[in-house]
Structure formats: structure tokens, C-alpha cells
Design a protein around this motif. Structure first.
Motif, mmCIF file in Angstrom:
data_model
loop_
_atom_site.group_PDB
_atom_site.id
_atom_site.type_symbol
_atom_site.label_atom_id
_atom_site.label_comp_id
_atom_site.label_asym_id
_atom_site.label_seq_id
_atom_site.Cartn_x
_atom_site.Cartn_y
_atom_site.Cartn_z
ATOM 1 N N LEU A 11 10.016 2.681 -4.405
ATOM 2 C CA LEU A 11 10.193 2.583 -5.742
ATOM 3 C C LEU A 11 11.712 2.081 -5.944
ATOM 4 C CD1 LEU A 11 9.738 3.714 -8.663
ATOM 5 C CD2 LEU A 11 10.818 5.504 -7.914
ATOM 6 N N VAL A 12 11.730 0.833 -7.003
ATOM 7 C CA VAL A 12 12.819 0.453 -6.953
ATOM 8 C C VAL A 12 13.061 0.106 -8.460
ATOM 9 C CG1 VAL A 12 11.973 -2.078 -6.699
ATOM 10 C CG2 VAL A 12 14.375 -1.753 -6.189
ATOM 11 N N PRO A 13 14.474 -0.082 -9.085
ATOM 12 C CA PRO A 13 14.521 -0.446 -10.526
ATOM 13 C C PRO A 13 14.139 -1.846 -10.867
ATOM 14 C CG PRO A 13 16.693 -0.043 -9.451
ATOM 15 C CD PRO A 13 15.732 0.317 -8.429
ATOM 16 N N HIS A 37 -0.118 -11.127 0.503
ATOM 17 C CA HIS A 37 -1.111 -11.032 -0.772
ATOM 18 C C HIS A 37 -0.566 -9.812 -1.467
ATOM 19 C CE1 HIS A 37 -3.749 -14.205 1.067
ATOM 20 N NE2 HIS A 37 -2.945 -13.603 1.967
ATOM 21 N N ARG A 38 -0.984 -9.518 -2.767
ATOM 22 C CA ARG A 38 -0.687 -8.407 -3.462
ATOM 23 C C ARG A 38 -1.901 -8.244 -4.720
ATOM 24 N NH1 ARG A 38 4.476 -10.035 -7.593
ATOM 25 N NH2 ARG A 38 3.355 -11.517 -8.792
ATOM 26 N N THR A 91 4.812 -4.745 -9.590
ATOM 27 C CA THR A 91 4.247 -3.490 -8.975
ATOM 28 C C THR A 91 2.917 -3.779 -8.497
ATOM 29 O OG1 THR A 91 5.559 -2.088 -10.445
ATOM 30 C CG2 THR A 91 3.361 -1.501 -9.533
ATOM 31 N N ALA A 92 2.551 -3.665 -7.164
ATOM 32 C CA ALA A 92 1.343 -3.748 -6.565
ATOM 33 C C ALA A 92 1.255 -3.116 -5.151
ATOM 34 C CB ALA A 92 1.055 -5.404 -6.389
ATOM 35 N N VAL A 93 0.090 -3.364 -4.431
ATOM 36 C CA VAL A 93 -0.043 -2.860 -3.171
ATOM 37 C C VAL A 93 0.184 -4.437 -2.630
ATOM 38 C CG1 VAL A 93 -1.340 -2.198 -1.061
ATOM 39 C CG2 VAL A 93 -1.264 -1.009 -3.216
ATOM 40 N N TYR A 94 0.920 -4.561 -1.385
ATOM 41 C CA TYR A 94 1.416 -5.970 -0.852
ATOM 42 C C TYR A 94 0.623 -5.572 0.650
ATOM 43 C CZ TYR A 94 4.523 -7.429 -4.502
ATOM 44 O OH TYR A 94 5.118 -7.620 -5.772
ATOM 45 N N TYR A 95 0.042 -6.857 0.974
ATOM 46 C CA TYR A 95 -0.788 -6.778 2.151
ATOM 47 C C TYR A 95 -0.271 -8.302 2.971
ATOM 48 C CZ TYR A 95 -4.228 -3.763 -0.050
ATOM 49 O OH TYR A 95 -4.647 -2.574 -1.003
ATOM 50 N N TRP A 113 -5.737 -8.129 8.809
ATOM 51 C CA TRP A 113 -5.364 -7.575 7.331
ATOM 52 C C TRP A 113 -4.375 -6.593 7.871
ATOM 53 C CZ3 TRP A 113 -4.816 -9.948 2.451
ATOM 54 C CH2 TRP A 113 -5.807 -11.029 2.273
ATOM 55 N N GLY A 114 -3.384 -6.264 7.248
ATOM 56 C CA GLY A 114 -2.620 -4.817 7.325
ATOM 57 C C GLY A 114 -3.167 -3.838 6.276
ATOM 58 N N GLN A 115 -2.646 -2.692 6.461
ATOM 59 C CA GLN A 115 -3.029 -1.613 5.414
ATOM 60 C C GLN A 115 -2.429 -1.736 4.063
ATOM 61 O OE1 GLN A 115 -5.677 0.686 6.458
ATOM 62 N NE2 GLN A 115 -5.829 -0.908 8.284
ATOM 63 N N GLY A 116 -1.213 -2.363 3.889
ATOM 64 C CA GLY A 116 -1.009 -2.540 2.872
ATOM 65 C C GLY A 116 0.438 -1.701 2.704
ATOM 66 N N THR A 117 1.334 -1.895 1.895
ATOM 67 C CA THR A 117 2.386 -1.289 1.164
ATOM 68 C C THR A 117 2.823 -1.130 -0.166
ATOM 69 O OG1 THR A 117 4.868 -0.574 2.169
ATOM 70 C CG2 THR A 117 4.214 -3.074 2.021
ATOM 71 N N ARG A 118 3.017 0.086 -0.604
ATOM 72 C CA ARG A 118 3.060 -0.048 -2.052
ATOM 73 C C ARG A 118 4.463 -0.473 -2.554
ATOM 74 N NH1 ARG A 118 -0.454 1.814 -5.952
ATOM 75 N NH2 ARG A 118 -1.722 2.907 -4.253
#
Length: 123
Positions: A11-13, A37-38, A91-95, A113-118
């Protein structure tokens, strides 16, 4: 076998920065292109940036150009996405993806592919 492990989301402003990392197991990392990708809620997954095995080809989509930077460290089997001046629409899940190919100036993603990071950009 190939496994991609992502980290760095959070989470980031608005206006803040994050650096995403993607580390690959196996011996093929340095021989393959990698991309980020996102996928935002309710939207299609989109390519964000790509980089060739030797970093001679680097691309960013227009919406992130000048704010995001893709890079790689082949000695560490790791790719990065430095994200600055973040906006709520980021804002997204990034892969991360490994094994993409280039045909002329066109890029097509690969089979790993990776599992993604939010990433959440909110005040």
C-alpha cells in the motif's frame, strides 16, 4: 523446472514509489526476455514493460512511460520494476513473465508466470 517469485507490492499513497522484484530459479533466466504485466479489478490483463535478455531492447507502455522503469540483474536472476509517481489507477496485481519473444519490434509473452504481487495506491 522454472519458478518465479515476486515481492515488493504493498500500500502506497499517490505520488509514492515502490520497487517490485521477480527472482527466477533455474538456469534459463539470462537467456530469456522478461516482462511485467498487471490486472486491475474488472479490467483485462495488460503488458506494462518488457526487457530483452541482454537489455538491448526495453519498452514501456505509454501510461507508465517516464514513471516506471524495468531492469534486470542477470547475475542475481532478478528483474525489477521501479514505480515512481504512483497513481490510483496503477492499483492492480502485478505479474512477471519469463520467456517472451521478439518479432521485429513486436513482443509476445512467454510461458512462465509468477504468482503476482498486489499494489494498492490510495490515500
Amino acid at each position: 523446472q522454472v519458478q518465479l517469485v515476486e515481492s515488493g507490492g504493498g500500500l502506497v499513497p499517490p505520488g509514492g514509489s515502490l520497487r517490485l522484484s521477480c527472482t527466477a530459479s533455474g538456469s534459463i533466466f539470462r537467456l530469456n526476455a522478461i516482462s511485467w504485466h498487471r490486472q486491475a479489478p474488472g479490467k483485462q490483463r495488460e503488458l506494462v514493460a518488457d526487457i530483452s535478455r541482454d537489455s538491448l531492447i526495453i519498452n514501456h507502455i505509454e501510461s507508465v512511460r517516464g514513471r516506471f522503469t524495468i531492469s534486470r540483474d542477470n547475475a542475481k536472476n532478478t528483474a525489477y520494476l521501479q514505480m515512481n509517481s504512483l497513481r490510483p489507477e496503477d492499483t492492480a496485481v502485478y505479474y512477471c513473465n519469463l520467456g517472451g519473444t521478439y518479432s521485429g519490434s513486436s513482443y509476445r509473452d512467454g510461458g512462465y508466470w509468477g504468482q503476482g504481487t498486489r499494489v494498492t495506491v490510495s490515500s
